[in-house]
Design a protein around this motif. Structure first.
Motif, mmCIF file in Angstrom:
data_model
loop_
_atom_site.group_PDB
_atom_site.id
_atom_site.type_symbol
_atom_site.label_atom_id
_atom_site.label_comp_id
_atom_site.label_asym_id
_atom_site.label_seq_id
_atom_site.Cartn_x
_atom_site.Cartn_y
_atom_site.Cartn_z
ATOM 1 N N ARG A 177 0.827 -1.207 0.000
ATOM 2 C CA ARG A 177 0.000 0.000 0.000
ATOM 3 C C ARG A 177 0.863 1.259 0.000
ATOM 4 O O ARG A 177 0.588 2.218 -0.747
ATOM 5 N N ALA A 178 1.905 1.257 0.812
ATOM 6 C CA ALA A 178 2.785 2.433 0.887
ATOM 7 C C ALA A 178 3.533 2.648 -0.424
ATOM 8 O O ALA A 178 3.669 3.790 -0.891
ATOM 9 N N ARG A 179 4.002 1.554 -1.027
ATOM 10 C CA ARG A 179 4.727 1.679 -2.301
ATOM 11 C C ARG A 179 3.814 2.230 -3.390
ATOM 12 O O ARG A 179 4.217 3.089 -4.191
ATOM 13 N N ARG A 180 2.590 1.737 -3.435
ATOM 14 C CA ARG A 180 1.634 2.225 -4.438
ATOM 15 C C ARG A 180 1.347 3.715 -4.222
ATOM 16 O O ARG A 180 1.277 4.494 -5.184
ATOM 17 N N HIS A 181 1.205 4.105 -2.967
ATOM 18 C CA HIS A 181 0.951 5.512 -2.623
ATOM 19 C C HIS A 181 2.129 6.389 -3.043
ATOM 20 O O HIS A 181 1.941 7.452 -3.652
ATOM 21 N N VAL A 182 3.339 5.949 -2.719
ATOM 22 C CA VAL A 182 4.525 6.732 -3.052
ATOM 23 C C VAL A 182 4.745 6.783 -4.556
ATOM 24 O O VAL A 182 5.074 7.837 -5.117
ATOM 25 N N ASP A 183 4.565 5.648 -5.237
ATOM 26 C CA ASP A 183 4.776 5.612 -6.696
ATOM 27 C C ASP A 183 3.857 6.588 -7.414
ATOM 28 O O ASP A 183 4.228 7.174 -8.437
ATOM 29 N N ALA A 184 2.649 6.774 -6.879
ATOM 30 C CA ALA A 184 1.707 7.702 -7.505
ATOM 31 C C ALA A 184 2.143 9.148 -7.342
ATOM 32 O O ALA A 184 1.728 10.022 -8.115
ATOM 33 N N ARG A 185 2.993 9.396 -6.361
ATOM 34 C CA ARG A 185 3.435 10.766 -6.064
ATOM 35 C C ARG A 185 4.937 10.949 -6.220
ATOM 36 O O ARG A 185 5.444 12.051 -6.032
ATOM 37 N N ARG A 186 5.631 9.868 -6.553
ATOM 38 C CA ARG A 186 7.092 9.912 -6.645
ATOM 39 C C ARG A 186 7.543 10.945 -7.674
ATOM 40 O O ARG A 186 6.995 11.005 -8.781
ATOM 41 N N PRO A 187 8.540 11.744 -7.350
ATOM 42 C CA PRO A 187 9.064 12.712 -8.321
ATOM 43 C C PRO A 187 9.577 12.018 -9.570
ATOM 44 O O PRO A 187 10.071 10.890 -9.507
ATOM 45 N N ARG A 188 9.428 12.658 -10.695
ATOM 46 C CA ARG A 188 9.915 12.089 -11.950
ATOM 47 C C ARG A 188 11.426 11.938 -11.911
ATOM 48 O O ARG A 188 12.109 12.556 -11.106
ATOM 49 N N ALA A 189 11.930 11.095 -12.813
ATOM 50 C CA ALA A 189 13.373 10.856 -12.864
ATOM 51 C C ALA A 189 14.130 12.177 -12.972
ATOM 52 O O ALA A 189 13.767 13.062 -13.756
ATOM 53 N N ALA A 190 15.158 12.312 -12.175
ATOM 54 C CA ALA A 190 15.911 13.564 -12.123
ATOM 55 C C ALA A 190 16.833 13.706 -13.332
ATOM 56 O O ALA A 190 17.242 12.728 -13.948
ATOM 57 N N VAL A 191 17.141 14.957 -13.650
ATOM 58 C CA VAL A 191 18.116 15.247 -14.696
ATOM 59 C C VAL A 191 19.480 14.762 -14.230
ATOM 60 O O VAL A 191 19.744 14.715 -13.023
ATOM 61 N N PRO A 192 20.372 14.340 -15.145
ATOM 62 C CA PRO A 192 21.716 13.926 -14.737
ATOM 63 C C PRO A 192 22.396 15.006 -13.903
ATOM 64 O O PRO A 192 22.127 16.208 -14.074
ATOM 65 N N PRO A 193 23.287 14.599 -12.980
ATOM 66 C CA PRO A 193 23.916 15.567 -12.067
ATOM 67 C C PRO A 193 24.510 16.783 -12.756
ATOM 68 O O PRO A 193 24.369 17.910 -12.264
ATOM 69 N N GLY A 194 25.184 16.579 -13.892
ATOM 70 C CA GLY A 194 25.790 17.710 -14.589
ATOM 71 C C GLY A 194 24.751 18.718 -15.041
ATOM 72 O O GLY A 194 24.944 19.934 -14.919
ATOM 73 N N GLY A 195 23.623 18.224 -15.552
ATOM 74 C CA GLY A 195 22.556 19.105 -15.994
ATOM 75 C C GLY A 195 21.922 19.845 -14.833
ATOM 76 O O GLY A 195 21.560 21.017 -14.945
ATOM 77 N N ALA A 196 21.771 19.148 -13.694
ATOM 78 C CA ALA A 196 21.188 19.782 -12.508
ATOM 79 C C ALA A 196 22.092 20.904 -12.008
ATOM 80 O O ALA A 196 21.610 21.991 -11.659
ATOM 81 N N ARG A 197 23.391 20.630 -11.970
ATOM 82 C CA ARG A 197 24.325 21.675 -11.511
ATOM 83 C C ARG A 197 24.306 22.876 -12.445
ATOM 84 O O ARG A 197 24.377 24.032 -12.002
ATOM 85 N N ALA A 198 24.187 22.616 -13.755
ATOM 86 C CA ALA A 198 24.146 23.712 -14.730
ATOM 87 C C ALA A 198 22.887 24.548 -14.528
ATOM 88 O O ALA A 198 22.930 25.785 -14.606
ATOM 89 N N ALA A 199 21.755 23.887 -14.265
ATOM 90 C CA ALA A 199 20.503 24.614 -14.046
ATOM 91 C C ALA A 199 20.586 25.480 -12.794
ATOM 92 O O ALA A 199 20.136 26.632 -12.785
ATOM 93 N N VAL A 200 21.186 24.931 -11.740
ATOM 94 C CA VAL A 200 21.326 25.692 -10.496
ATOM 95 C C VAL A 200 22.267 26.877 -10.696
ATOM 96 O O VAL A 200 22.018 27.969 -10.181
ATOM 97 N N GLU A 201 23.321 26.681 -11.471
ATOM 98 C CA GLU A 201 24.258 27.774 -11.740
ATOM 99 C C GLU A 201 23.577 28.875 -12.541
ATOM 100 O O GLU A 201 23.759 30.074 -12.271
#
Length: 319
Positions: A177-201
């Motif tokens: 039940r908890a996994r189903r609940h979390v999967d429905a709200r789980r954040p989408r796959a994150a951008v690769p670390p390099g892309g995330a750092r570039a966006a933050v910069e």
């Protein structure tokens, strides 16, 4: 510092005092085992509670019970400690639920400056991310305990059952039940670390130069800003939705107050973040969730009571 305090607050000090005890009350093996698993126990407690301060209190309570245990009767010391920590965290979680009901404004988890290895461990980084921690806030205390132990630490159903005082069959149902609940709200796959750092910069540069268009370019159209001041620091009481509103609120506030806002890159809860300063004075921590190469969610913690763990890195562990 006596050995009891050292074992909870400083693993190296406890190890150095191994076997010293206080009148022989604290057996060497108890300290050694606790120190060996301290990072794991803190991570379990933090993921369940979202508060480093409360996680430390849970470790203190676990330690005081652990030193009274007859180790000769313990078959698996690591599992026993995880079970004790989980029970104490569950008790604390129920107390925290009442505190949150009277919390002023939006509530965010307590941010942790984390070591590089946390970011490199994709599963650990996701499990302690601000986005995932907020998803877990929507679970009941027992669901959260079961989910954390099963998904983040791969604890067996029988061990979890002993920790939460349920049957293994009931724990399987709760986990599903908890996994189903979390999967429905789980954040989408994150951008690769390099892309995330570039966006933050890019975000940082636009923030510091007052570039409205530059700020909007790096934000997802439906970006959401959540700020936590805890009634101590000024913060919007409700989430701000849309790139335009978020960008104008941030830059408008800077212009209206006549301040200089600067950001320093950091790794917080396993992901890219900014430590923000107003006119050179530390103000808070801004964490992010990404969709593609844009920032989808911004989490700004200003409550000073939640900013005690960003001066030095906290070691986390799944093992």
């Amino acid at each position: 510092m006596d050995e009891r305090t050292a074992a909870v607050g400083d693993g190296k000090a406890a190890a150095a005092e191994e076997g010293a005890g206080r009148g022989g009350r604290v057996p060497g093996p108890a300290t050694e085992t606790f120190v060996a698993h301290r990072n794991l126990l803190f991570t379990v407690a933090y993921e369940m509670l979202g508060s480093a301060a409360d996680a430390e209190d849970v470790l203190q309570e676990t330690w005081l019970r652990w030193i009274e245990v007859d180790l000769a009767e313990v078959r698996d010391r690591r599992s026993y400690l995880v079970r004790m920590t989980t029970r104490q965290a569950l008790n604390r979680l129920r107390t925290m639920s009442r505190r949150k009901e009277s919390y002023v404004g939006s509530w965010l988890p307590e941010p942790l400056l984390t070591t590089p290895d946390v970011a490199e461990d994709v599963e650990l980084a996701e499990s302690v991310s601000m986005a995932m921690m907020l998803v877990m806030e929507t679970l009941s205390p027992t669901e959260r305990a079961v989910f954390v132990l099963r998904e983040a630490f791969d604890v067996g159903f029988e061990e979890i059952a002993a920790a939460v005082d349920k049957s293994p069959a009931a724990v399987r149902q709760i986990a599903h039940r908890a996994r189903r609940h979390v999967d429905a709200r789980r954040p989408r796959a994150a951008v690769p670390p390099g892309g995330a750092r570039a966006a933050v910069e890019s975000f940082r540069r636009a923030l510091e130069t007052g570039d409205l268009q530059g700020l909007m370019d790096v934000l997802a159209p439906e970006a959401v800003l959540v700020a936590d001041g805890g009634g101590i620091k000024q913060a919007s009481p409700r989430p701000i939705v849309s790139a335009d509103k978020v960008a104008r609120l941030i830059l408008g506030g800077i212009a209206r107050r006549g301040i200089t806002l600067t950001g320093t890159a950091a790794v917080v809860n396993g992901g890219p973040a900014l430590v923000l300063r107003i006119d050179g004075e530390f103000d808070g921590v801004l964490s992010f969730r990404f969709e593609g190469d844009r920032i989808a969610d911004l989490y700004y913690v200003r409550n000073p009571e939640k900013l005690t763990r960003v001066a030095s890195a906290t070691a986390l562990s799944r093992h």
